[in-house]
Design an enzyme around this catalytic site. Structure first.
Site, mmCIF file in Angstrom:
data_model
loop_
_atom_site.group_PDB
_atom_site.id
_atom_site.type_symbol
_atom_site.label_atom_id
_atom_site.label_comp_id
_atom_site.label_asym_id
_atom_site.label_seq_id
_atom_site.Cartn_x
_atom_site.Cartn_y
_atom_site.Cartn_z
ATOM 1 N N CYS A 141 -3.783 101.771 10.649
ATOM 2 C CA CYS A 141 -4.577 102.593 11.573
ATOM 3 C C CYS A 141 -4.371 102.155 13.019
ATOM 4 C CB CYS A 141 -6.047 102.552 11.187
ATOM 5 S SG CYS A 141 -6.356 103.332 9.583
ATOM 6 N N GLU A 159 -9.659 106.556 10.355
ATOM 7 C CA GLU A 159 -8.988 106.640 11.653
ATOM 8 C C GLU A 159 -7.805 107.604 11.610
ATOM 9 O OE1 GLU A 159 -10.358 102.252 11.190
ATOM 10 O OE2 GLU A 159 -9.594 103.857 9.908
ATOM 11 N N CYS A 199 -7.352 98.730 10.323
ATOM 12 C CA CYS A 199 -6.345 97.971 9.592
ATOM 13 C C CYS A 199 -5.014 98.097 10.344
ATOM 14 C CB CYS A 199 -6.215 98.516 8.167
ATOM 15 S SG CYS A 199 -5.405 100.138 8.073
ATOM 16 N N HIS A 243 -7.151 107.119 5.564
ATOM 17 C CA HIS A 243 -8.191 106.281 6.171
ATOM 18 C C HIS A 243 -8.929 107.106 7.225
ATOM 19 C CE1 HIS A 243 -6.323 102.091 5.154
ATOM 20 N NE2 HIS A 243 -6.199 102.939 4.153
#
Length: 180
Positions: free
Chosen positions: A111, A80, A108, A78
């Site tokens: 993260c 992040e 999310c 992801h």
């Protein structure tokens, strides 16, 4: 009494200095968010999901990342996470104290947990999870999933060798202090 007063003055002085380091003008916040948005566009151009993020320390970008889950075949890639990994590499530490994260979408649970474990104390985001759900980008189930009892989770979760596994953590805890 003078010692206590001196300590109090030093503490307040340091607190203002820390606050000053983490406060940005509206223009700076918008510029940092535009950097995250640009990284999200890069992710889309490479066939990935539209998420980008940067990590800032003392007003300087120390980490950048964008979602590359599809192109790397890595479900954890992801934006992040990639930005945090980059910042850790840049700074030579996994403890990102004094750093802030800018991401174009609300993190999310994975993260957000990465921010917590990296000691990032401030996260700025553009779109909320509710916005992204409305636009068909985010599935809300992971936000609720981790709070459910083990026997009710969508991803089957069960305990195996608890005592043996726990001993490893217990032994580690006896010899290692939690970083503060």
């Amino acid at each position: 009494m003078k010692t206590i007063l001196l300590v109090l003055v030093l503490f307040i002085s340091c607190s203002f200095r820390v606050a000053a380091q983490t406060e940005h003008s509206i223009e700076e916040n918008e510029n940092f968010m535009r950097m995250a948005n640009d990284l999200a566009k890069t992710a889309v151009n490479e066939g990935n999901y539209p998420f980008g993020a940067i990590v800032i320390k003392d007003g300087v970008v120390v980490g950048k990342g964008y979602n590359c889950t599809k192109s790397t075949h890595d479900a954890t890639a992801h934006g992040e996470i990639m930005a945090i990994r980059d910042a850790c590499k840049t700074l030579g530490t996994n403890w990102l104290e004094g750093c802030e994260l800018y991401t174009n979408g609300e993190p999310c649970p994975m993260c957000f947990a990465a921010c917590f474990f990296a000691n990032i104390k401030h996260v700025y985001f553009g779109a909320t999870k509710e916005d992204m759900t409305e636009w068909g980008v985010v599935d809300m189930r992971p936000y609720d999933l981790v709070c459910q009892p083990l026997d009710q989770r969508e991803v089957k979760s069960e305990v195996v060798l608890r005592e043996e596994s726990g001993k490893i953590f217990e032994d580690w805890g006896k010899t290692n202090k939690k970083k503060q």
